[in-house]
Structure formats: C-alpha cells, structure tokens
Design a protein around this motif. Structure first.
Motif, PDB file in Angstrom:
ATOM      1  N   MET A   1       0.834  -1.179   0.000  1.00 20.75           N
ATOM      2  CA  MET A   1       0.000   0.000   0.000  1.00 20.75           C
ATOM      3  C   MET A   1       0.885   1.250   0.000  1.00 20.75           C
ATOM      4  SD  MET A   1      -2.880   1.129   2.730  1.00 20.75           S
ATOM      5  CE  MET A   1      -1.991   2.174   3.836  1.00 20.75           C
ATOM      6  N   LYS A   2       0.568   2.174  -0.850  1.00 18.54           N
ATOM      7  CA  LYS A   2       1.361   3.402  -0.952  1.00 18.54           C
ATOM      8  C   LYS A   2       0.885   4.426   0.065  1.00 18.54           C
ATOM      9  CE  LYS A   2       3.532   6.466  -4.117  1.00 18.54           C
ATOM     10  NZ  LYS A   2       4.377   6.990  -3.123  1.00 18.54           N
ATOM     11  N   THR A   3       1.847   5.028   0.794  1.00 25.41           N
ATOM     12  CA  THR A   3       1.542   6.071   1.767  1.00 25.41           C
ATOM     13  C   THR A   3       1.238   7.362   1.013  1.00 25.41           C
ATOM     14  OG1 THR A   3       3.141   5.045   3.252  1.00 25.41           O
ATOM     15  CG2 THR A   3       2.450   7.264   3.801  1.00 25.41           C
ATOM     16  N   PRO A   4       0.189   8.098   1.442  1.00 18.65           N
ATOM     17  CA  PRO A   4      -0.106   9.382   0.786  1.00 18.65           C
ATOM     18  C   PRO A   4       1.106  10.318   0.832  1.00 18.65           C
ATOM     19  CG  PRO A   4      -1.867   8.773   2.304  1.00 18.65           C
ATOM     20  CD  PRO A   4      -0.757   7.780   2.494  1.00 18.65           C
ATOM     21  N   THR A   5       1.292  11.055  -0.221  1.00 17.24           N
ATOM     22  CA  THR A   5       2.448  11.950  -0.334  1.00 17.24           C
ATOM     23  C   THR A   5       2.513  12.950   0.810  1.00 17.24           C
ATOM     24  OG1 THR A   5       2.313  11.741  -2.718  1.00 17.24           O
ATOM     25  CG2 THR A   5       3.662  13.534  -1.883  1.00 17.24           C
ATOM     26  N   SER A   6       1.366  13.500   1.209  1.00 15.80           N
ATOM     27  CA  SER A   6       1.367  14.482   2.291  1.00 15.80           C
ATOM     28  C   SER A   6       1.813  13.849   3.610  1.00 15.80           C
ATOM     29  CB  SER A   6      -0.018  15.117   2.449  1.00 15.80           C
ATOM     30  OG  SER A   6      -1.000  14.114   2.656  1.00 15.80           O
ATOM     31  N   LEU A   7       1.469  12.585   3.825  1.00 16.03           N
ATOM     32  CA  LEU A   7       1.912  11.872   5.024  1.00 16.03           C
ATOM     33  C   LEU A   7       3.416  11.613   4.966  1.00 16.03           C
ATOM     34  CD1 LEU A   7       1.342  10.493   7.691  1.00 16.03           C
ATOM     35  CD2 LEU A   7       0.624   8.459   6.429  1.00 16.03           C
TER      36      LEU A   7
ATOM     37  N   LEU B   1       9.363  15.707  10.093  1.00 18.69           N
ATOM     38  CA  LEU B   1       9.629  15.452  11.508  1.00 18.69           C
ATOM     39  C   LEU B   1      11.026  14.889  11.738  1.00 18.69           C
ATOM     40  CD1 LEU B   1       6.150  14.008  12.504  1.00 18.69           C
ATOM     41  CD2 LEU B   1       7.154  16.151  13.334  1.00 18.69           C
ATOM     42  N   ARG B   2      11.590  14.280  10.724  1.00 16.00           N
ATOM     43  CA  ARG B   2      12.938  13.713  10.846  1.00 16.00           C
ATOM     44  C   ARG B   2      14.018  14.787  10.976  1.00 16.00           C
ATOM     45  NH1 ARG B   2      14.689   9.184   6.973  1.00 16.00           N
ATOM     46  NH2 ARG B   2      16.392   9.275   8.443  1.00 16.00           N
ATOM     47  N   CYS B   3      13.696  16.034  10.688  1.00 16.06           N
ATOM     48  CA  CYS B   3      14.699  17.107  10.821  1.00 16.06           C
ATOM     49  C   CYS B   3      15.014  17.392  12.287  1.00 16.06           C
ATOM     50  CB  CYS B   3      14.247  18.374  10.103  1.00 16.06           C
ATOM     51  SG  CYS B   3      13.031  19.340  11.020  1.00 16.06           S
TER      52      CYS B   3
ATOM     53  N   GLY C   1      14.452   9.525  14.346  1.00 23.38           N
ATOM     54  CA  GLY C   1      14.703   8.677  13.187  1.00 23.38           C
ATOM     55  C   GLY C   1      13.408   8.395  12.442  1.00 23.38           C
ATOM     56  N   PRO C   2      13.474   7.527  11.422  1.00 21.48           N
ATOM     57  CA  PRO C   2      12.294   7.253  10.598  1.00 21.48           C
ATOM     58  C   PRO C   2      11.108   6.685  11.385  1.00 21.48           C
ATOM     59  CG  PRO C   2      14.242   6.090   9.756  1.00 21.48           C
ATOM     60  CD  PRO C   2      14.647   6.824  10.975  1.00 21.48           C
ATOM     61  N   ARG C   3      11.376   5.758  12.304  1.00 24.29           N
ATOM     62  CA  ARG C   3      10.274   5.135  13.053  1.00 24.29           C
ATOM     63  C   ARG C   3       9.636   6.115  14.032  1.00 24.29           C
ATOM     64  NH1 ARG C   3      10.395  -0.721  12.497  1.00 24.29           N
ATOM     65  NH2 ARG C   3       9.007  -0.836  14.296  1.00 24.29           N
ATOM     66  N   SER C   4      10.470   6.895  14.720  1.00 24.14           N
ATOM     67  CA  SER C   4       9.935   7.897  15.651  1.00 24.14           C
ATOM     68  C   SER C   4       9.112   8.942  14.904  1.00 24.14           C
ATOM     69  CB  SER C   4      11.059   8.593  16.413  1.00 24.14           C
ATOM     70  OG  SER C   4      11.739   7.684  17.237  1.00 24.14           O
ATOM     71  N   ALA C   5       9.612   9.377  13.767  1.00 19.95           N
ATOM     72  CA  ALA C   5       8.895  10.366  12.957  1.00 19.95           C
ATOM     73  C   ALA C   5       7.548   9.810  12.502  1.00 19.95           C
ATOM     74  CB  ALA C   5       9.742  10.778  11.757  1.00 19.95           C
ATOM     75  N   GLN C   6       7.547   8.551  12.118  1.00 19.07           N
ATOM     76  CA  GLN C   6       6.301   7.917  11.687  1.00 19.07           C
ATOM     77  C   GLN C   6       5.300   7.846  12.847  1.00 19.07           C
ATOM     78  OE1 GLN C   6       6.360   3.645  10.780  1.00 19.07           O
ATOM     79  NE2 GLN C   6       5.494   4.175   8.766  1.00 19.07           N
ATOM     80  N   ARG C   7       5.761   7.444  14.040  1.00 19.48           N
ATOM     81  CA  ARG C   7       4.877   7.369  15.210  1.00 19.48           C
ATOM     82  C   ARG C   7       4.313   8.748  15.552  1.00 19.48           C
ATOM     83  NH1 ARG C   7       8.666   3.639  17.139  1.00 19.48           N
ATOM     84  NH2 ARG C   7       9.742   5.236  18.322  1.00 19.48           N
TER      85      ARG C   7
ATOM     86  N   ASP D   1       5.545  13.446   3.405  1.00 26.51           N
ATOM     87  CA  ASP D   1       6.170  14.751   3.628  1.00 26.51           C
ATOM     88  C   ASP D   1       6.201  15.099   5.108  1.00 26.51           C
ATOM     89  OD1 ASP D   1       6.583  15.048   0.936  1.00 26.51           O
ATOM     90  OD2 ASP D   1       4.911  16.437   0.620  1.00 26.51           O
ATOM     91  N   LEU D   2       5.106  14.809   5.827  1.00 27.33           N
ATOM     92  CA  LEU D   2       5.048  15.081   7.257  1.00 27.33           C
ATOM     93  C   LEU D   2       6.091  14.252   8.002  1.00 27.33           C
ATOM     94  CD1 LEU D   2       3.823  16.313   9.806  1.00 27.33           C
ATOM     95  CD2 LEU D   2       2.061  14.518   9.734  1.00 27.33           C
ATOM     96  N   ILE D   3       6.161  12.975   7.686  1.00 30.87           N
ATOM     97  CA  ILE D   3       7.137  12.091   8.342  1.00 30.87           C
ATOM     98  C   ILE D   3       8.557  12.573   8.068  1.00 30.87           C
ATOM     99  CG2 ILE D   3       8.099   9.744   8.336  1.00 30.87           C
ATOM    100  CD1 ILE D   3       5.166   8.772   7.793  1.00 30.87           C
TER     101      ILE D   3
END
Length: 198
Positions: free
Chosen positions: A1-7, A14-16, A21-27, A9-11
């Motif tokens: 399943m493809k993640t929406p582009t806006s999501l 947050l990584r900045c 990291g990627p998992r924390s940003a996703q959570r 971008d948000l993730i």
C-alpha cells in the motif's frame, strides 16, 4: 500500500528534529493525525508564528522577538562581563545557577570543521566586534567541555589575545564531555566562580 504523499512529507519533515529517526517520525505523524488534531494545529501555528517573529538579538545573538532582547536591555546586568555560550539552553542554565550577572553572547553552535561549521557560522565576527565595544573588560568562555567546545574556546582565546580584554574559561568541575544544559546548577556555579585566565 502506498503512503499518501502528504503523510510522507510530514514524516520526512519530523525527521529534521534531533534524535528523531524514521520510526519515531512515523509514530509522531500517526499520533498527531489520529489522536491529537488540536495539538497538531497548535504545533503548526506555533512553528509558523515563531518562524515569522523570532529573530536573533543584535547584541547577544540569542533568540528574541525584539531587535535587542530584554536581558541585553537590562541595566541591572554588568556590561563589563561577557559570557560566551554555545546555545540558548546553556544561557538558560547559567541564569538558573544564579552565579553570573554579566551579559552574554550565544554562538548558536561550536566549531566543527567535519560538519562544515567554521568561524563564520558561529558569528565570531560579531563576537569580536562586541568584545571591542569599549564596555567589555572580561570575556568568560563557557563553551562545553567537549572536543568541539574546547577547540572553540581555544580559537576564541587566540582571536581575542592582545585585544585589550581579559579572557577567562570556566573551571572544570563539569564532567569532561559534558554539556552545560545537563549539569546541576551547584556544579555550574562553582565552575563559574573558579574560572581561570587563558
């Protein structure tokens, strides 16, 4: 399943943040979107406002909403003392220790050639100008006791050598490799009291 582009971008946005990291940003992104819309909106509004209104103080380089910050405008501070710290969190720690009543200059970093951070990036030209304003008699170097912090203190000491101001370094009492924002105020106060000339 493809993640929406806006999501995505948000993730990625947050990584900045440091330590995210990627998992924390996703959570974080999922939490804000699923559980805390009001918090997400408040975060977005606060960030937009801060980006629009917060600037660097013309005298100390700290963050402020005014041209010259409240601390630099205070007549109760000793204008002959100028304490150089790396970050705003270090300035706050110094103030919480109640051991220093002079002025500040916030570098907003430290020398780190491997990271591309040189004298220009930490505003040493502005520090030199401030040190020679005719008011400052002593520069207190309160950079962290890390390799980069020590190198920064040494560089500033050499830069100010022979410029007519006394240059001191806060005493060790702080753990080697430690950072000011993580030190208890008693240890920091002792380090300031026992500072030494470079």
């Amino acid at each position: 399943m493809k993640t929406p582009t806006s999501l995505e971008d948000l993730i990625e946005s947050l990584r900045c943040l440091p330590g995210v990291g990627p998992r924390s940003a996703q959570r974080m992104a999922y939490h804000l979107l699923q559980r805390d819309h009001a918090g997400a909106q408040r975060l977005a509004n606060s960030l937009a406002y801060a980006l629009e209104h917060i600037r660097h103080c013309e005298k100390c380089n700290n963050f402020t909403e005014e041209i010259v910050c409240e601390l630099c405008r205070s007549e109760r501070r000793d204008a002959t003392l100028l304490c150089v710290v790396e970050m705003p969190a270090d300035l706050l720690m110094m103030e919480q220790a109640h051991c220093y009543k002079g002025m500040y200059f916030v570098l907003m970093g430290r020398l780190s050639p491997l990271d591309g951070i040189g004298p220009r990036e930490i505003h040493l030209d502005r520090l030199l100008k401030r040190a020679q304003d005719g008011l400052v008699r002593e520069i207190v170097l309160a950079t962290n006791f890390t390799v980069e912090g020590e190198a920064t203190a040494h560089y500033i000491g050499e830069l100010l050598h022979g410029k007519g101001v006394k240059v001191t370094r806060i005493a060790r009492g702080l753990p080697v490799g430690g950072e000011l924002e993580h030190v208890d105020s008693g240890t920091l106060a002792q380090a300031v009291i026992e500072r030494r000339e470079i």
